[in-house]
Design an enzyme around this catalytic site. Structure first.
Site, PDB file in Angstrom:
ATOM      1  CB  SER A   1      -3.481 -10.766   1.915  1.00  0.00           C
ATOM      2  OG  SER A   1      -2.423  -9.913   2.292  1.00  0.00           O
TER       3      SER A   1
ATOM      4  CE  LYS B   1      -4.284  -1.654   0.230  1.00  0.00           C
ATOM      5  NZ  LYS B   1      -5.350  -1.314  -0.723  1.00  0.00           N
TER       6      LYS B   1
END
Length: 318
Positions: A279, A45
């Site tokens: 994830s 991110k």
């Protein structure tokens, strides 16, 4: 890589062939893991945070000294805390209490104001549902209005996907020496999938893209949501549509359980020395499934989205 600012070393992360894991399971093909947990904020991110802020500056949507607000599961918030801190923007992260406490502590350490939002009745700590996210979004909107702030809006701001189009895709193409045949990614905002697939297809139109979702919450694939709560933080919010997937051809959808994601994340640590999060386990589990099926003999690229250090208070490492 040498920079004058920490922002200069966002991206350019190394990649690793997971040949040990593939061979141990008797599969035909290769998996290229992009190690984005080695970004300054320990997640992919950071790329999107920098992309959104710099595009907003260029477009005049963000003014000097203006407060930036964003909902986050922790990773986008960490990236924005770093970017905003370096550029002089106060940053407010709005996050569900269902996310791991390490994330809030890291954002605070980086100078962010962190506002934690209680989960809705019946939600399970450590398992953030779409309804929980909707409540976080409501609070974020309220703070934006009260403070005249700029909303980073990772689910809609084009700077998110554009960052992955320009950097992640280009790096994966180079890292694989142009051999990548498919990309698989666990869907949060969809920015990584949409941007990276578009970037790879600009290099080779035949590259296939697979969306990864939690089993029981695979709304993007059109399945009924039967288990909105799951431990794979940062995505799988049971949203039937995502802006960054519109106009992007999806070649297939894969669903992965929290248990399998946990097992593969642990296997990544033991077998490859990669200390990733939930994830990351979901992405590699999906890639292994693809090599056992439609991508047999191919080269599947995935992103190791964030660091296992962000999950020490969860059952990922019990």
């Amino acid at each position: 890589m040498t920079g004058q600012s920490i922002l200069d070393v966002i991206g350019g992360t190394p990649a690793l062939w997971l040949d040990r894991m593939v061979a141990a399971r008797g599969l035909d093909g290769r998996i290229l893991a992009k190690l984005d947990y080695l970004n300054p904020g320990f997640s992919k991110k950071d790329r999107a945070a920098l992309g959104i802020i710099e595009l907003a500056e260029t477009q005049g949507a963000l003014h000097p000294g203006q407060t930036v607000v964003e909902l986050t599961s922790g990773n986008m918030g960490t990236g924005l805390a770093i970017v905003c801190g370096q550029k002089g923007y106060p940053f407010v992260a709005v996050m569900s209490r269902g996310n791991s406490v390490e994330r809030a502590r890291m954002m605070t350490a980086l100078g962010a104001e962190v506002i934690l939002v209680d989960q809705i009745a019946g939600s399970v700590p450590g398992q953030v549902s779409g309804a929980d996210l909707a409540e976080v979004d409501r609070v974020a909107q309220q703070i934006v209005a009260e403070r005249g702030a700029f909303r980073a809006d990772q689910f809609h701001h084009v700077g998110n996907a554009q960052a992955h189009f320009e950097t992640t895709a280009a790096e994966i193409w180079t890292d694989s020496a142009g051999t990548v045949t498919a990309f698989a990614d666990f869907a949060g905002s969809g920015g990584t999938f949409g941007g990276t697939v578009a970037g790879l297809r600009a290099k080779k139109a035949q590259v296939r893209g697979y969306v990864v979702e939690p089993e029981g919450a695979a709304a993007l694939s059109g399945e009924d949501v039967t288990h909105a709560d799951h431990p794979i933080q940062g995505g799988g919010y049971s949203m039937a549509t995502l802006d960054f997937l519109r106009g992007t051809s999806v070649d297939g959808y894969l669903s992965v359980t929290g248990e399998v994601s946990r097992d593969i994340a642990r296997a990544l640590a033991r077998e490859e020395g990669i200390f990733g999060g939930f994830s990351a386990g979901a992405n590699v589990a999906a890639a292994l499934e693809l090599l056992a099926g439609p991508e047999k003999g191919g080269v599947v690229a995935v992103v190791i989205c964030d660091s296992g250090l962000k999950y020490l208070s969860t059952d990922l490492w019990d």
